[in-house]
Design an enzyme around this catalytic site. Structure first.
Site, PDB file in Angstrom:
ATOM      1  N   GLN A 277       0.841  -1.184   0.000  1.00 18.75           N
ATOM      2  CA  GLN A 277       0.000   0.000   0.000  1.00 18.75           C
ATOM      3  C   GLN A 277       0.879   1.237   0.000  1.00 18.75           C
ATOM      4  O   GLN A 277       2.096   1.158   0.212  1.00 18.75           O
ATOM      5  CB  GLN A 277      -0.904   0.001   1.239  1.00 18.75           C
ATOM      6  N   HIS A 309      -7.458   3.938  20.721  1.00 18.64           N
ATOM      7  CA  HIS A 309      -6.706   2.757  21.147  1.00 18.64           C
ATOM      8  C   HIS A 309      -7.008   2.371  22.596  1.00 18.64           C
ATOM      9  O   HIS A 309      -6.989   1.179  22.932  1.00 18.64           O
ATOM     10  CB  HIS A 309      -5.208   2.993  20.939  1.00 18.64           C
ATOM     11  N   ASP A 332       1.153  -0.113  13.218  1.00 22.80           N
ATOM     12  CA  ASP A 332       1.679   1.149  13.736  1.00 22.80           C
ATOM     13  C   ASP A 332       2.196   1.030  15.157  1.00 22.80           C
ATOM     14  O   ASP A 332       2.840   1.946  15.669  1.00 22.80           O
ATOM     15  CB  ASP A 332       0.609   2.243  13.664  1.00 22.80           C
ATOM     16  N   GLU A 352       0.930  -8.549  11.022  1.00 22.73           N
ATOM     17  CA  GLU A 352       0.769  -7.400  10.134  1.00 22.73           C
ATOM     18  C   GLU A 352       1.206  -7.793   8.727  1.00 22.73           C
ATOM     19  O   GLU A 352       2.290  -8.339   8.531  1.00 22.73           O
ATOM     20  CB  GLU A 352       1.603  -6.219  10.636  1.00 22.73           C
ATOM     21  N   ASP A 386      -0.669 -12.466   6.224  1.00 22.11           N
ATOM     22  CA  ASP A 386      -2.099 -12.182   6.176  1.00 22.11           C
ATOM     23  C   ASP A 386      -2.751 -12.776   7.419  1.00 22.11           C
ATOM     24  O   ASP A 386      -2.499 -13.937   7.775  1.00 22.11           O
ATOM     25  CB  ASP A 386      -2.696 -12.791   4.911  1.00 22.11           C
ATOM     26  N   ALA A 387      -3.589 -11.997   8.089  1.00 24.06           N
ATOM     27  CA  ALA A 387      -4.175 -12.447   9.355  1.00 24.06           C
ATOM     28  C   ALA A 387      -5.006 -13.712   9.169  1.00 24.06           C
ATOM     29  O   ALA A 387      -4.983 -14.608  10.025  1.00 24.06           O
ATOM     30  CB  ALA A 387      -5.032 -11.325   9.951  1.00 24.06           C
ATOM     31  N   ASP A 404      -7.392  -5.047  15.024  1.00 24.64           N
ATOM     32  CA  ASP A 404      -7.186  -3.630  14.718  1.00 24.64           C
ATOM     33  C   ASP A 404      -6.960  -3.494  13.217  1.00 24.64           C
ATOM     34  O   ASP A 404      -5.865  -3.193  12.753  1.00 24.64           O
ATOM     35  CB  ASP A 404      -5.982  -3.107  15.505  1.00 24.64           C
TER      36      ASP A 404
END
Length: 548
Positions: A277, A309, A332, A352, A386-387, A404
Site C-alpha cells: 500500500q 486505542h 503502527d 501485520e 495475512d491475518a 485492529d
C-alpha cells in the site's frame, strides 16, 4: 484485447484494388512475424492500461470490485464499438493503425496523471465535482477501449496484405499473439512496473513503448502505403507524443509531490510505496500532530488516536487473564503500546501484512515516539503475514485477541470481517479468552457495524457492542474524500466478545487512562435490542455484506 473481425470471404478481391502483394522491405515471412510482434506489444500495453485504471481507481475512489467492473465492462463495450468504427479505415490500414497507436499511447500513458490530478485538485470541492474522478475514469475506459478495439480490423488487413491466408488461420495467429501479449502485460504490471516504477511512471513507460511499436511497424514495414506527406505527418505526431510522455516523466516527481500536498496538505513528511500500500506520514514535528494515511485513508491521527486505542484495548484486557495477546493488524504499534501497559503481559504477537508499516513504526522518530517504542520491547513478536492465513495455521492459544484492522467497508479487508475469520479467531481463544473488534463507525455506517456484530455472533461468540464518541478527525483523503460530509465518522464502534459473554468494564488494577473511564464506557454501551436493525445477516466469504 482483440475483438473478432470478420475477414473477407475466400476468393474475394483484396481491399487495395486486387493488386499483387505490396512492396515490403523484408520477406513475407519476416514481415508477418513483425506484424504479430506488434500485436503482442500492443496487447501487452492495452492490458497495462486496463489494470492501471482499475488499480488507481480502487485507490482513489475505493471499492475495487465496483471499479474493476466499471472499467472492464465499459472497455469491452467500447472495444466492440471501436472494431465496428474501424471498418471505414480498412482501405488505409497502415495510416489508420499508426494514428490509432499514437492516440492510444497518449491517452493511455497520460491517464494515470490526469485521473490523479482531477482527484487531488477537485476531489474535495463537493457538489458535482465530487464525481469528477468517476466520470474521468469512465471517459478513459471508453477512449482506451475504442482505440484498442480499432486495432484488430486494421491488423487483419495488414497481415493479409503481406500474405493471404485462410480466415481461420489469420484469426488464430492474431488471437494467439494478442493473448500471449496480454499475459505478459498482466504479469508485468504487478511484478515489474508497480514495484520498480510506480503507477505514474509505469504507465508513462507503457505509453512510450506503445508509440514506438506502432510507429516502427508502420514506418518500417508499410511506409510505401503512406504518401510522403502521410509519412512525415506520422513521424511528427509520434515525436510529439513521445515528447509529451518524456516531459511528463521528467516532471512526474514534482507533479506527485504537488498532488500529494493537495490531498494531504503541505505537511507531508514521509511518502512511500511498500509493495502492499501507499504509506504517508504528515506532521509529527514542531508540535504538529502526526497523521498516518494508508492508501489514502486516515488510519491514525495524533489528535484522537489515544481515545481510539484505549477504547479498543482496555475493555478486553480488564476482564480475566491477558498473559498472551494477539494483535491482528496494528502495524503502527499503537495497540501494542496499550497492551504493554499491563506488567503481567508475557507475550504480544502482532500479525501485520505490511512489513513496511512495521519498519516505519520502528524507525520513524515521531511514530516510534507515539507508540512508546513498543517494538523495542522483547515481549513483542512481529509476524509478517495475512491475518486470515496466519490464523488457519497457528495452534497457539491467546487470552486476548485484538482485531485492529481497516474498516469493514474496504473490499480488501472484507474477508477479515467474515464468519469464517471469526471462527478461526474463536479456535485460538484460550478458555475465558476475549476478542475485541474494531467494527467501523456506528453513526455514519450503522448497518456495516451491526453486520460485524452479527457475524461475530454467528461464529459462536457472545457479544457486547459499544462505541466511543469524540472523534475529532473524519475522512481526510483517499476514497473517503468524496464521502458526503454529513456522513463523516464522529465515533468508533467496537464489538467485545467471548464464548461465555464478556463484561464491559475497566478493571480496578489497570493502568491509568487518559480518555476512558468506567462511567464513559458504561454510557457508551449499545443496546442491541433497540439499536440493531431487524434484518442484519452475517457476512461470509462467498456472500460479503458490507457494501453500504
Amino acid at each position: 484485447m482483440i475483438e473478432p473481425h470478420a475477414p473477407a470471404p475466400p476468393g474475394a478481391a483484396p481491399p487495395w484494388g486486387g493488386q499483387s502483394r505490396p512492396w515490403l522491405p523484408v520477406r513475407p515471412g519476416v514481415g508477418r512475424f513483425f506484424v504479430l510482434a506488434g500485436v503482442f506489444v500492443c496487447a501487452a500495453c492495452g492490458l497495462v492500461y486496463e489494470l492501471e485504471l482499475v488499480a488507481l481507481a480502487s485507490y482513489l475512489i475505493g471499492d475495487s470490485v465496483t471499479q474493476a467492473s466499471v472499467v472492464l465492462s465499459v472497455m469491452v463495450f467500447a472495444m466492440g464499438i471501436g472494431s465496428l468504427a474501424a471498418k471505414r479505415l480498412r482501405p488505409h490500414a497502415a495510416a489508420g493503425f499508426g494514428a490509432i497507436e499514437a492516440a492510444l499511447a497518449l491517452v493511455g500513458g497520460s491517464s494515470a496523471m490526469a485521473l490523479y490530478a482531477v482527484f487531488a485538485w477537485t476531489g474535495d470541492w463537493g457538489g458535482v465535482w465530487a464525481g469528477g474522478p468517476r466520470c474521468l475514469l469512465v471517459a478513459f475506459s471508453l477512449a482506451i477501449g475504442l482505440l484498442i478495439g480499432a486495432e484488430v480490423p486494421l491488423l487483419m488487413e495488414l497481415i493479409q496484405r503481406i500474405r493471404r491466408q485462410d480466415a481461420g488461420g489469420a484469426v488464430a495467429d492474431l488471437f494467439a499473439a494478442d493473448y500471449v501479449g496480454a499475459l505478459v502485460g498482466g504479469l508485468a504490471f504487478p511484478f515489474l512496473l508497480l514495484p520498480l516504477l510506480g503507477q505514474l511512471e509505469g504507465v508513462l513507460l507503457t505509453g512510450t513503448v506503445n508509440a514506438l511499436a506502432g510507429g516502427a511497424l508502420v514506418l518500417g514495414l508499410f511506409r510505401r502505403d503512406l504518401t510522403r506527406r502521410g509519412r512525415w505527418l506520422l513521424i511528427v505526431v509520434n515525436l510529439v507524443v513521445l515528447g509529451l510522455l518524456a516531459t511528463a516523466a521528467v516532471l512526474v516527481d514534482d507533479f506527485e509531490r504537488a498532488a500529494r500536498q493537495a490531498v494531504y496538505g503541505r505537511d507531508v513528511r514521509v511518502a512511500l510505496q511498500t509493495g502492499v500500500q501507499e504509506v504517508v506520514l504528515t506532521g509529527g514535528t514542531r508540535g504538529r500532530p502526526l497523521d498516518l494515511f494508508l492508501d489514502g485513508r486516515l488510519r491514525v491521527s495524533g489528535h484522537d488516536e489515544r481515545r481510539y486505542h484505549e477504547a479498543l484495548v482496555h475493555p478486553a484486557m480488564s476482564d480475566g487473564r491477558h498473559a498472551r495477546v494477539l494483535v491482528l493488524g496494528g502495524g503502527d504499534g499503537l495497540a501494542a503500546r496499550e497492551v504493554l501497559r499491563y506488567a503481567d503481559v508475557a507475550r504480544v504477537d502482532v500479525v501485520e501484512l505490511d512489513a513496511g508499516v512495521v519498519r516505519l513504526a520502528r524507525r520513524d522518530p515521531a511514530l516510534s515516539s507515539l507508540n512508546a517504542h513498543a517494538y523495542d520491547d522483547p515481549r513483542v513478536h512481529v509476524v509478517t503475514a495475512d491475518a486470515f492465513c496466519r490464523l488457519r495455521h497457528t495452534r497457539s492459544a491467546y487470552d486476548v485477541v485484538i482485531s485492529d484492522l481497516p474498516d469493514p467497508g474496504i473490499t480488501a479487508s472484507t474477508k477479515l470481517y467474515s464468519q469464517e475469520f471469526y471462527g478461526l479467531v474463536s479456535r485460538v481463544l484460550a478458555p475465558g479468552g476475549r476478542l475485541v473488534v474494531h467494527a467501523g463507525p456506528v453513526a455514519s455506517r450503522p448497518r456495516a457495524y451491526w453486520t460485524v456484530e452479527a457475524t461475530v455472533r454467528a461464529a459462536g461468540l457472545r457479544t457486547v457492542p459499544y462505541r466511543v464518541g469524540g472523534r475529532d478527525t473524519g475522512f481526510a483523503a483517499g476514497p473517503d474524500r468524496s464521502t458526503d460530509a454529513s456522513r463523516a465518522p464522529r465515533d468508533w464502534g467496537f464489538v467485545l466478545a467471548s464464548r461465555t459473554g464478556p463484561a464491559l468494564s475497566l478493571g480496578p488494577g489497570g493502568p491509568r487512562l487518559r480518555t476512558l473511564t468506567r462511567a464513559s464506557l458504561a454510557a457508551d454501551a449499545l443496546d442491541p435490542g433497540r439499536a440493531r436493525p431487524p434484518d442484519v445477516a452475517p457476512s461470509t466469504l462467498v456472500h460479503p455484506r458490507y457494501a453500504d
